[in-house]
Design a protein around this motif. Sequence first.
Motif, mmCIF file in Angstrom:
data_model
loop_
_atom_site.group_PDB
_atom_site.id
_atom_site.type_symbol
_atom_site.label_atom_id
_atom_site.label_comp_id
_atom_site.label_asym_id
_atom_site.label_seq_id
_atom_site.Cartn_x
_atom_site.Cartn_y
_atom_site.Cartn_z
ATOM 1 N N ALA A 188 -11.408 38.352 52.649
ATOM 2 C CA ALA A 188 -11.969 38.913 53.851
ATOM 3 C C ALA A 188 -11.616 38.144 55.161
ATOM 4 O O ALA A 188 -11.378 38.687 56.239
ATOM 5 C CB ALA A 188 -13.574 38.320 53.944
ATOM 6 N N LEU A 189 -10.865 36.926 55.104
ATOM 7 C CA LEU A 189 -10.693 36.156 56.238
ATOM 8 C C LEU A 189 -9.160 36.355 56.342
ATOM 9 O O LEU A 189 -8.834 36.611 57.858
ATOM 10 C CB LEU A 189 -10.797 34.545 56.043
ATOM 11 N N THR A 190 -8.307 36.272 55.528
ATOM 12 C CA THR A 190 -6.770 36.580 55.791
ATOM 13 C C THR A 190 -6.460 37.970 55.888
ATOM 14 O O THR A 190 -5.480 38.125 56.601
ATOM 15 C CB THR A 190 -6.053 35.705 54.558
ATOM 16 N N GLU A 191 -7.203 38.635 55.421
ATOM 17 C CA GLU A 191 -6.604 40.385 55.543
ATOM 18 C C GLU A 191 -7.138 41.028 56.674
ATOM 19 O O GLU A 191 -6.618 41.574 57.511
ATOM 20 C CB GLU A 191 -7.228 41.267 54.038
ATOM 21 N N ASP A 192 -8.667 40.652 56.816
ATOM 22 C CA ASP A 192 -9.246 41.280 57.948
ATOM 23 C C ASP A 192 -9.220 40.522 59.186
ATOM 24 O O ASP A 192 -9.399 40.756 60.402
ATOM 25 C CB ASP A 192 -10.786 41.437 57.843
ATOM 26 N N LYS A 193 -8.774 39.090 59.192
ATOM 27 C CA LYS A 193 -8.449 38.140 59.910
ATOM 28 C C LYS A 193 -10.004 38.337 60.896
ATOM 29 O O LYS A 193 -10.038 37.941 62.276
ATOM 30 C CB LYS A 193 -7.619 38.378 60.937
ATOM 31 N N LYS A 194 -11.148 38.103 60.015
ATOM 32 C CA LYS A 194 -12.526 38.156 60.818
ATOM 33 C C LYS A 194 -13.360 37.400 59.960
ATOM 34 O O LYS A 194 -13.289 37.099 58.737
ATOM 35 C CB LYS A 194 -12.939 39.595 60.822
ATOM 36 N N MET A 195 -14.508 36.985 60.530
ATOM 37 C CA MET A 195 -15.764 36.272 59.781
ATOM 38 C C MET A 195 -16.251 37.142 59.023
ATOM 39 O O MET A 195 -16.271 38.275 59.265
ATOM 40 C CB MET A 195 -16.475 35.646 61.204
ATOM 41 N N CYS A 196 -17.151 36.609 58.085
ATOM 42 C CA CYS A 196 -17.920 37.487 57.187
ATOM 43 C C CYS A 196 -18.884 38.087 57.992
ATOM 44 O O CYS A 196 -19.509 37.317 58.722
ATOM 45 C CB CYS A 196 -18.607 36.339 56.296
ATOM 46 N N LEU A 197 -19.250 39.225 57.810
ATOM 47 C CA LEU A 197 -20.274 39.888 58.546
ATOM 48 C C LEU A 197 -21.456 39.157 58.392
ATOM 49 O O LEU A 197 -22.343 38.890 59.827
ATOM 50 C CB LEU A 197 -20.331 41.349 58.362
ATOM 51 N N ALA A 206 -16.407 27.420 55.560
ATOM 52 C CA ALA A 206 -14.970 27.244 55.767
ATOM 53 C C ALA A 206 -14.423 28.406 56.245
ATOM 54 O O ALA A 206 -13.501 28.156 57.214
ATOM 55 C CB ALA A 206 -14.193 27.311 54.118
ATOM 56 N N MET A 207 -14.936 29.664 56.430
ATOM 57 C CA MET A 207 -14.606 30.669 57.192
ATOM 58 C C MET A 207 -14.603 30.441 58.642
ATOM 59 O O MET A 207 -13.723 30.879 59.339
ATOM 60 C CB MET A 207 -15.300 31.978 56.795
ATOM 61 N N LEU A 208 -15.914 29.970 58.896
ATOM 62 C CA LEU A 208 -16.270 29.698 60.423
ATOM 63 C C LEU A 208 -15.341 28.747 60.775
ATOM 64 O O LEU A 208 -14.781 28.867 62.029
ATOM 65 C CB LEU A 208 -17.663 29.246 60.264
ATOM 66 N N VAL A 209 -15.110 27.624 60.355
ATOM 67 C CA VAL A 209 -14.204 26.538 60.876
ATOM 68 C C VAL A 209 -12.918 27.062 60.707
ATOM 69 O O VAL A 209 -11.990 26.955 61.839
ATOM 70 C CB VAL A 209 -14.232 25.276 60.158
ATOM 71 N N SER A 210 -12.366 27.869 59.921
ATOM 72 C CA SER A 210 -11.064 28.381 60.158
ATOM 73 C C SER A 210 -10.870 29.289 61.317
ATOM 74 O O SER A 210 -9.919 29.382 62.095
ATOM 75 C CB SER A 210 -10.656 29.155 58.833
ATOM 76 N N LYS A 211 -11.977 30.131 61.449
ATOM 77 C CA LYS A 211 -12.049 31.130 62.536
ATOM 78 C C LYS A 211 -11.946 30.326 63.838
ATOM 79 O O LYS A 211 -11.144 30.389 64.835
ATOM 80 C CB LYS A 211 -13.090 31.877 62.528
ATOM 81 N N ALA A 212 -12.751 29.369 63.905
ATOM 82 C CA ALA A 212 -12.940 28.307 65.008
ATOM 83 C C ALA A 212 -11.397 27.744 65.564
ATOM 84 O O ALA A 212 -11.220 27.752 66.694
ATOM 85 C CB ALA A 212 -14.062 27.650 64.938
ATOM 86 N N MET A 213 -11.057 27.366 64.571
ATOM 87 C CA MET A 213 -9.608 26.393 64.628
ATOM 88 C C MET A 213 -8.407 27.357 64.557
ATOM 89 O O MET A 213 -7.513 27.060 64.951
ATOM 90 C CB MET A 213 -9.568 25.532 63.686
ATOM 91 N N ASN A 214 -8.744 28.496 64.313
ATOM 92 C CA ASN A 214 -7.676 29.752 64.306
ATOM 93 C C ASN A 214 -6.728 29.256 63.259
ATOM 94 O O ASN A 214 -5.246 29.114 63.613
ATOM 95 C CB ASN A 214 -7.182 29.873 65.547
ATOM 96 N N ASP A 215 -6.879 28.864 62.150
ATOM 97 C CA ASP A 215 -6.068 28.258 61.128
ATOM 98 C C ASP A 215 -6.345 28.579 59.770
ATOM 99 O O ASP A 215 -7.557 28.027 59.328
ATOM 100 C CB ASP A 215 -5.830 26.838 61.551
ATOM 101 N N THR A 216 -5.705 29.528 59.166
ATOM 102 C CA THR A 216 -6.412 29.923 57.746
ATOM 103 C C THR A 216 -6.168 28.866 56.745
ATOM 104 O O THR A 216 -6.660 28.810 55.551
ATOM 105 C CB THR A 216 -5.586 31.224 57.296
ATOM 106 N N ALA A 217 -5.348 27.879 57.232
ATOM 107 C CA ALA A 217 -5.148 26.963 55.951
ATOM 108 C C ALA A 217 -6.297 25.808 55.928
ATOM 109 O O ALA A 217 -6.492 25.397 54.844
ATOM 110 C CB ALA A 217 -3.733 25.936 56.470
#
Lengths: 181, 181
Positions: B89-98, B157-168
Amino acid sequence: MSKKQLLLKAAEAKVRTGGYNNFSFRELADEIGIKSSSVHYHFPTKADLGAELARQYTDNFLTNLGAPEALIAQGKKPIEVYLQQFQCALTEDKKMCLCGLLGAETDGLPEKVKTQTQRFFVQNIEWLTHAYMQTDGASEHTAKGQAIAALSLLEGAMLVSKAMNDTAIFTTASAGLLATR
Amino acid sequence: MSKKQLLLKAAEAKVRTGGYNNFSFRELADEIGIKSSSVHYHFPTKADLGAELARQYTDNFLTNLGAPEALIAQGKKPIEVYLQQFQCALTEDKKMCLCGLLGAETDGLPEKVKTQTQRFFVQNIEWLTHAYMQTDGASEHTAKGQAIAALSLLEGAMLVSKAMNDTAIFTTASAGLLATR
DNA sequence: TCGTTATTATCTATCAGTAGATACACAGGT
DNA sequence: ACCTGTGTATCTACTGATAGATAATAACGA
């Protein structure tokens, strides 16, 4: 308290409730008894207000924490203090973390708001990394991993607690952080 | 794909980017080539659209997962599959969980949207609880605690990844979930 | 001290754009 | 004739933003 600070306070409540698009200049103005045009005097654009909001939130958050070193010197466990600060934000304000919410909708934010939101996460990860390095004697790399995991868990615990409208969820979710290792 | 489904698809992208207030009937209509009044034919109010969006998202999410029992029968580890679904959901859509985003702004949502958002969390906790009971042989109470912690960690983890713009960040944060115990 | 200028913080009035929502007409298929 | 889906036209309310006036206070120079 200045009108400017009152505006920020009113905006914080709105944003922590429903996100960046959940407040308008008119609502804020009405709440503190001025006109919407006067809000533009303090904050030229909505983005300016949002950025300042995130900036102050981050600064207050870290100031209230104190440095990890100082906490250890007081015989406190940094991670416990950190967890409690999150818990207070949830149980006292009954609201989500400001930057948690902004971070989730980061791709829909003006650039300067996004930048200030990122700063919250960068600085929190730094704080937690130092904390873990000192309490666990971990390497910086290991500690940073622990820091990211802890921050993620706490933001997620707040989110799920809010969504389920049950603060006990936060306690359950975060219990693992306090486990003695 | 029906216009109704196209509308939901367009709305999902908007909401997962910037929250419930980040889309309008006009925008959706323009995107799929109809008029805003026609959107009201499919969804009488915005709340109806939002509720249906959360409902379908939850159903699709759980359907794509399959039952924990079925996964075990296929020789897969349910928690690994679950984690991977979040990661996609995070890496393919590049989006947060709805529902993560909607959950965070729950107090700013219409009642029926809030209800459907809650359903996502209730059902996910149930799924994870069953998974932990079967893989760890844990009691229901213990497993529910693990479920709440896992869900919180992944949403965070999704939220922080989105906020930091870093999927790692997601990978780092969620690494602990896969640890063999 | 007095008069002048600047700054601060607010106001009124208004703008163009957009929001969700509604009433009603119309076409095409059953 | 009816139902489905769409369109036109329009409503009221609200959005962020701007222009210009006003009052109060502060700063400065003669």
